[in-house]
Write a protein that holds these residues in place. Structure first.
Motif, short mmCIF file in Angstrom:
data_model
loop_
_atom_site.label_atom_id
_atom_site.label_comp_id
_atom_site.label_asym_id
_atom_site.label_seq_id
_atom_site.Cartn_x
_atom_site.Cartn_y
_atom_site.Cartn_z
N SER A 127 41.09 -7.41 25.44
CA SER A 127 41.25 -6.03 25.86
C SER A 127 40.25 -5.14 25.14
O SER A 127 39.78 -5.47 24.04
CB SER A 127 42.68 -5.54 25.55
OG SER A 127 43.64 -6.27 26.25
N LEU A 128 39.97 -4.02 25.77
CA LEU A 128 39.06 -3.04 25.18
C LEU A 128 39.41 -1.69 25.78
O LEU A 128 39.79 -1.61 26.97
CB LEU A 128 37.62 -3.41 25.50
CG LEU A 128 36.50 -2.75 24.69
CD1 LEU A 128 36.58 -3.20 23.23
CD2 LEU A 128 35.13 -3.11 25.27
N ARG A 129 39.26 -0.63 24.98
CA ARG A 129 39.44 0.71 25.50
C ARG A 129 38.15 1.50 25.31
O ARG A 129 37.65 1.61 24.20
CB ARG A 129 40.58 1.45 24.80
CG ARG A 129 40.91 2.78 25.47
CD ARG A 129 42.07 3.50 24.80
NE ARG A 129 41.67 4.13 23.56
CZ ARG A 129 42.40 5.07 22.94
NH1 ARG A 129 43.55 5.47 23.48
NH2 ARG A 129 41.97 5.59 21.81
N VAL A 130 37.63 2.01 26.40
CA VAL A 130 36.46 2.88 26.32
C VAL A 130 36.93 4.32 26.47
O VAL A 130 37.92 4.60 27.15
CB VAL A 130 35.39 2.52 27.36
CG1 VAL A 130 34.75 1.18 27.01
CG2 VAL A 130 35.96 2.48 28.76
N PHE A 167 43.29 -2.48 34.63
CA PHE A 167 42.71 -1.31 33.97
C PHE A 167 43.64 -0.11 34.15
O PHE A 167 44.28 0.03 35.20
CB PHE A 167 41.35 -0.96 34.55
CG PHE A 167 40.26 -1.95 34.25
CD1 PHE A 167 40.50 -3.19 33.66
CD2 PHE A 167 38.94 -1.64 34.57
CE1 PHE A 167 39.48 -4.09 33.40
CE2 PHE A 167 37.91 -2.51 34.31
CZ PHE A 167 38.18 -3.74 33.73
N THR A 168 43.69 0.77 33.15
CA THR A 168 44.49 1.98 33.22
C THR A 168 43.66 3.17 32.76
O THR A 168 43.11 3.15 31.66
CB THR A 168 45.74 1.88 32.35
OG1 THR A 168 46.53 0.75 32.76
CG2 THR A 168 46.59 3.14 32.47
N TYR A 202 40.18 8.11 28.99
CA TYR A 202 40.14 6.74 28.50
C TYR A 202 40.22 5.75 29.67
O TYR A 202 40.75 6.06 30.73
CB TYR A 202 41.33 6.47 27.57
CG TYR A 202 41.44 7.43 26.42
CD1 TYR A 202 42.28 8.53 26.49
CD2 TYR A 202 40.70 7.24 25.25
CE1 TYR A 202 42.40 9.42 25.44
CE2 TYR A 202 40.81 8.13 24.19
CZ TYR A 202 41.66 9.21 24.29
OH TYR A 202 41.76 10.10 23.25
N LEU A 203 39.71 4.56 29.41
CA LEU A 203 39.91 3.46 30.33
C LEU A 203 40.33 2.25 29.50
O LEU A 203 39.53 1.70 28.74
CB LEU A 203 38.64 3.13 31.11
CG LEU A 203 38.82 2.07 32.20
CD1 LEU A 203 39.71 2.61 33.33
CD2 LEU A 203 37.46 1.63 32.77
N GLN A 204 41.61 1.91 29.60
CA GLN A 204 42.15 0.73 28.92
C GLN A 204 41.92 -0.47 29.83
O GLN A 204 42.36 -0.47 30.98
CB GLN A 204 43.64 0.92 28.64
CG GLN A 204 44.30 -0.31 28.03
CD GLN A 204 43.81 -0.59 26.63
OE1 GLN A 204 43.66 0.31 25.82
NE2 GLN A 204 43.55 -1.85 26.33
N MET A 205 41.24 -1.47 29.29
CA MET A 205 40.89 -2.64 30.08
C MET A 205 41.54 -3.88 29.48
O MET A 205 41.30 -4.20 28.31
CB MET A 205 39.36 -2.81 30.12
CG MET A 205 38.64 -1.58 30.64
SD MET A 205 36.86 -1.76 30.74
CE MET A 205 36.44 -1.75 29.00
#
Length: 125
Positions: free
Chosen positions: A16-19, A70-71, A82-85
């Motif tokens: 997971s990664l959040r941009v 994605f959220t 934000y984009l939580q992936m």
């Protein structure tokens, strides 16, 4: 209007990664925000959008390719989207861009006036 994307990096498949995208020079709550990506040799691809605060309280829309993984979210107090992936795949490797459009209502319209510089996400297999 300035949009500064950050948070990209190298992550293993399944991770997971959040941009994040910090906005300045605008009344953030009145802008609908979108996330896009562009992989090498491919066209830019829409990922997700979130409506502005005064319209439907932040309604969201996702592309089929990322729905469920994605959220998109926003913090109007921090002028940040934000984009939580989650469950990342090697094919998610791309430069991720945020975009802003004043009082956009139709989230299916992927045209945005303002764009950030992008942050690179690399997913290793």
């Amino acid at each position: 209007v300035q949009l500064q994307a950050s948070g990209g990096g190298l992550v293993q498949a399944g991770g997971s990664l959040r941009v994040s995208c910090a906005a300045s020079g605008l009344t953030f709550s009145r802008y609908s925000m979108g996330w896009f990506r562009q992989a090498p040799g491919k066209e830019r691809e829409f990922l997700a959008a979130i409506g502005w605060n005064g319209w439907n309280g932040g309604r969201t829309h996702y592309s089929d390719s990322v729905k469920g993984r994605f959220t998109i979210s926003r913090d109007n107090a921090k002028n940040t989207v934000y984009l939580q992936m989650n469950s990342l795949k090697p094919e998610d490797t791309a430069v991720y861009y945020c975009a802003a459009d004043f009082e956009k209502v139709d989230l299916l319209d992927h045209k945005y006036r303002h764009w950030g510089q992008g942050t690179l996400v690399t997913v290793s297999s």
